[in-house]
Design an enzyme around this catalytic site. Structure first.
Site, PDB file in Angstrom:
ATOM      1  N   THR A 115       6.187 -10.540  -2.035  1.00 27.66           N
ATOM      2  CA  THR A 115       7.556 -10.199  -1.645  1.00 27.66           C
ATOM      3  C   THR A 115       7.723 -10.778  -0.244  1.00 27.66           C
ATOM      4  O   THR A 115       6.741 -10.912   0.482  1.00 27.66           O
ATOM      5  CB  THR A 115       7.677  -8.661  -1.608  1.00 27.66           C
ATOM      6  OG1 THR A 115       7.655  -8.185  -2.931  1.00 27.66           O
ATOM      7  CG2 THR A 115       8.927  -8.190  -0.900  1.00 27.66           C
ATOM      8  N   ASP A 153      10.399  -1.396  -4.879  1.00 25.65           N
ATOM      9  CA  ASP A 153      10.698  -0.802  -3.581  1.00 25.65           C
ATOM     10  C   ASP A 153      11.610  -1.646  -2.708  1.00 25.65           C
ATOM     11  O   ASP A 153      12.299  -1.102  -1.837  1.00 25.65           O
ATOM     12  CB  ASP A 153       9.395  -0.544  -2.820  1.00 25.65           C
ATOM     13  CG  ASP A 153       8.688  -1.851  -2.503  1.00 25.65           C
ATOM     14  OD1 ASP A 153       8.199  -2.504  -3.452  1.00 25.65           O
ATOM     15  OD2 ASP A 153       8.635  -2.236  -1.329  1.00 25.65           O
ATOM     16  N   THR A 198       5.636  -4.466   1.785  1.00 30.96           N
ATOM     17  CA  THR A 198       5.250  -5.249   0.619  1.00 30.96           C
ATOM     18  C   THR A 198       3.955  -4.686   0.068  1.00 30.96           C
ATOM     19  O   THR A 198       3.158  -4.127   0.810  1.00 30.96           O
ATOM     20  CB  THR A 198       5.048  -6.728   1.008  1.00 30.96           C
ATOM     21  OG1 THR A 198       4.294  -7.376  -0.016  1.00 30.96           O
ATOM     22  CG2 THR A 198       4.271  -6.870   2.312  1.00 30.96           C
ATOM     23  N   GLY A 199       3.763  -4.843  -1.244  1.00 35.14           N
ATOM     24  CA  GLY A 199       2.534  -4.343  -1.859  1.00 35.14           C
ATOM     25  C   GLY A 199       2.847  -3.636  -3.158  1.00 35.14           C
ATOM     26  O   GLY A 199       3.730  -4.040  -3.899  1.00 35.14           O
ATOM     27  N   GLU A 200       2.102  -2.569  -3.443  1.00 27.18           N
ATOM     28  CA  GLU A 200       2.320  -1.827  -4.687  1.00 27.18           C
ATOM     29  C   GLU A 200       3.628  -1.038  -4.580  1.00 27.18           C
ATOM     30  O   GLU A 200       3.697  -0.020  -3.890  1.00 27.18           O
ATOM     31  CB  GLU A 200       1.141  -0.897  -4.956  1.00 27.18           C
ATOM     32  CG  GLU A 200      -0.155  -1.671  -5.202  1.00 27.18           C
ATOM     33  CD  GLU A 200      -1.345  -0.749  -5.441  1.00 27.18           C
ATOM     34  OE1 GLU A 200      -1.425   0.309  -4.792  1.00 27.18           O
ATOM     35  OE2 GLU A 200      -2.194  -1.108  -6.274  1.00 27.18           O
ATOM     36  N   GLY A 201       4.639  -1.531  -5.273  1.00 33.34           N
ATOM     37  CA  GLY A 201       5.983  -0.961  -5.161  1.00 33.34           C
ATOM     38  C   GLY A 201       6.046   0.536  -5.357  1.00 33.34           C
ATOM     39  O   GLY A 201       6.697   1.262  -4.608  1.00 33.34           O
TER      40      GLY A 201
END
Lengths: 320, 325
Positions: free
Chosen positions: B196, B227, B246-249
């Protein structure tokens, strides 16, 4: 300690002159839903199941702006959204743009339980609902004559506004222009805590009258209209755009945690930060407290605690 | 009068085995975007304009997972989302489910400024885009060969895949992907790279802004919202700071990560660096994510609990850094 539950049927510019034929069915609806929730808590159902059950009842009641009785988009259609959250696990589920699913809150629950995602919307949400075998109907099922009338009035008011002003500023509630002031019927929601301190929240809505097609409000946004953690569970209602920018639901819990305020103090503090006339919320804490503050003219609400206290109200004192 | 600061990111969670050329390519893009933002800041453009400008650049470049180069849904199509927030009055705009809008972040800006709402999605958002006359293209424009290949791999593995930039070599496919012990969202790191994009800026007047844009998860269900467009989760800006995550939504949503940074500064009176550290350490539980943030006082910080995050930052006093690890 002990269980506690609160339900709401929307905060807004509810006129004190609300005629009995508009007031009584809603009070009765709140009373019935509260009783359903109380019975479920007494029967030791998990708060997540309790809030879903209660919100399903509110969705099925055509007098509230959720499920049947949802307000209409500018195209005369229905686009519902809902959200559910478990305070202990912090698992959550949300849906938007739902037009044929009888109970959006149950779809949100399924998103939480049956997918690796949190939030599904529009066609994707509808397809998932069918896959899961949820009850779906024609969109006309949700549309009531009152809401067709509300839409007409809102669109007329828009024309009037556009005659002598420029683009509508966000701060001016479009619904305020409507003659009988009855269109601010917000959202529905339920928060509950059991005697073990497990918390849950659920919110559901048709949105705002005459909204643009595709408009998403605060209800399905975790932290804005809906939030629960180990401290408390919140469901907010009012002007979506203000609730989103104020991250209302999340802030109540944050203020409790970081400023050490009690549930009541935290909720009042957060509502105070929102411009007057824009929001209300219901909240319960892990220790069985309940509060229902609002800064609008009124908020359809009811609550009960294990020690026997219960209340149903529309207006009265702004911070409780 | 304060000092400006800017940070950009291209995703948290990087495969330790990512080929050197890919890392260099990413760093070049981040550097280019930083330079664009720095020029804009030097010309006194307000923070809200700078974040939009920079994210547009990231969307247009096919390297990261936003705009062109977006991850694909299970149907092989692209559904993009973005959000933008202006600190001073906390005005915000968000969009989801975009399929033909060339620059989602700009549509999010228009939602904020030209509509009575904060968030528009799917066909309603596309309608609004048409009325606003923004640049629209066919869905194919956003789809890259790399991602078509990735989707195939994801379906073989039959699991949700974050954007995966390492081209499949021969018949390696998902099998080789299972070798690495590092995991994100239940997947081996070698098949995970969310990418993202986002930008946060504070201008000389101390105004903060943030913007985030993404194509979402590879092989996601059509209609899935993550997210990035959710104010308070992927994006947030207040009088105090601007944050993009950013990362695991799902983990970012549960922890309302972006809002958390500002809340902790406001209520616990932590400074930016302490706030970012605190939030990454304490708010993510099992989740893996990263974020960039700026404060009204011209500070910039980033934090992540993943293996790497594509990022770059710069401050008015001449400091500049671009990194992956």
């Amino acid at each position: 300690m002990g269980w506690a539950i609160a339900v709401h049927g929307g905060a807004g510019d509810i006129p004190l002159s609300l005629p009995p034929e508009k007031r009584l069915p809603r009070e009765a609806g709140l009373r019935r839903c509260l009783d359903v929730g109380i019975a479920a808590l007494k029967a030791h159902n998990h708060p997540l199941d309790v809030v879903e059950l209660v919100v399903r009842e509110l969705e099925n009641n055509p007098h509230f702006n959720a499920g049947k009785g949802s307000v209409l988009t500018t195209s005369g259609t229905v686009e519902m959204e809902a959200c559910i959250m478990d305070g202990k696990t912090m698992k959550c589920g949300a849906v938007s743009g739902v037009s044929t699913v009888v109970n959006a809150i149950s779809l949100a629950r399924l998103v939480m339980d049956k997918t690796p995602h949190i939030y599904l919307a529009f066609d994707g949400a509808e397809a998932f609902a069918r896959e899961q075998g949820l009850e779906t109907v024609e969109m006309s099922h949700f549309i009531t004559p009152e809401n067709i009338e509300r839409l007409k009035q809102a669109q007329e008011a828009d024309r009037v506004q556009l005659d002598y002003t420029q683009p509508i500023p966000k701060e001016v509630p479009k619904e305020a222009a409507v003659a009988d002031g009855d269109s601010q019927i917000g959202t529905v929601g339920c928060v509950a805590v059991d005697s073990e301190g497990s918390l849950a929240t659920a919110t559901s809505t048709g949105g705002i009258v005459n909204k643009m097609v595709g408009r998403i409000g605060d209800t399905p946004i975790i932290g804005a209209g809906t939030y629960a953690n180990h401290l408390c569970a919140i469901s907010a209602t009012g002007r979506g755009e203000a609730i989103i920018r104020g991250t209302i639901a999340r802030d109540v819990a944050a203020v409790m945690e970081f400023k050490g305020l009690s549930l009541k103090e935290a909720a009042a503090y957060v509502i105070d930060q929102v411009p007057r006339g824009n929001a209300g919320l219901i909240a319960v804490s892990s220790t069985g407290e309940v509060t229902m503050p609002f800064n609008t003219t009124g908020m359809f609400r009811a609550c009960a605690t294990e020690d026997g206290y219960s209340e149903i109200a529309i207006w009265d004192s702004p911070t409780k | 009068m304060g000092a400006w600061a800017i940070a950009v990111h291209g995703g948290a969670g990087v495969d330790p085995n990512l080929p050197k050329e890919r890392q260099e390519e990413a760093k070049r893009l981040l550097t280019r975007c930083l330079d664009i933002g720095i020029s804009a800041l030097r010309s006194n453009l307000p923070a809200i304009d700078v974040v939009e400008l920079v994210v547009r650049e990231l969307e247009t470049d096919p390297l990261f997972n936003s705009g062109r180069g977006s991850a694909l849904t299970e149907n092989g199509t692209v559904e993009m989302e973005a959000s933008i927030m202006d600190g001073p009055k906390r005005r915000c705009g968000a969009v989801s489910g975009l399929t033909t809008v060339k620059n989602p972040v700009s549509l999010a800006r228009l939602v904020m400024e030209k509509s009575p709402h904060s968030y528009l999605a799917f066909s309603g958002a596309e309608e609004f885009a048409k009325k606003q006359g923004v640049e629209m293209v066919d869905n194919e424009y956003f789809i890259t060969e790399d991602n078509v290949g990735m989707l195939k791999l994801a379906k073989e593995a039959n699991s949700i895949l974050f954007d995966y930039r390492i081209p499949a070599v021969g018949t390696c496919g998902a099998g080789a992907a299972m070798d690495s012990p590092l995991q994100m969202n239940g997947l081996p790191i070698s098949v995970y790279a969310p990418e993202t994009v986002g930008c946060v800026v504070v201008d000389k007047q101390g105004r903060c802004a943030a913007a985030t844009s993404t194509g979402g998860l590879m092989n996601k269900m059509s209609g899935r919202i993550g997210d990035s467009p959710l104010i308070g989760s992927g994006t947030y800006a207040s009088e105090l700071c601007g944050v993009s995550c950013t990362g695991e939504g799902e983990a970012i949503i549960r922890s309302t990560l972006a809002r958390e940074v500002s809340a902790v500064m406001e209520y616990k009176r932590l400074n930016l660096h302490e706030a970012v550290d605190y939030v990454i350490k304490n708010r993510l539980d099992e989740g893996k994510a990263g974020l960039i943030a700026v404060s009204k006082d011209g500070e910039v910080a980033c934090g992540f609990n993943t293996t790497g995050m594509f990022r770059g930052c710069a401050t008015e006093d001449g400091f500049m850094e671009v990194g992956v690890w």
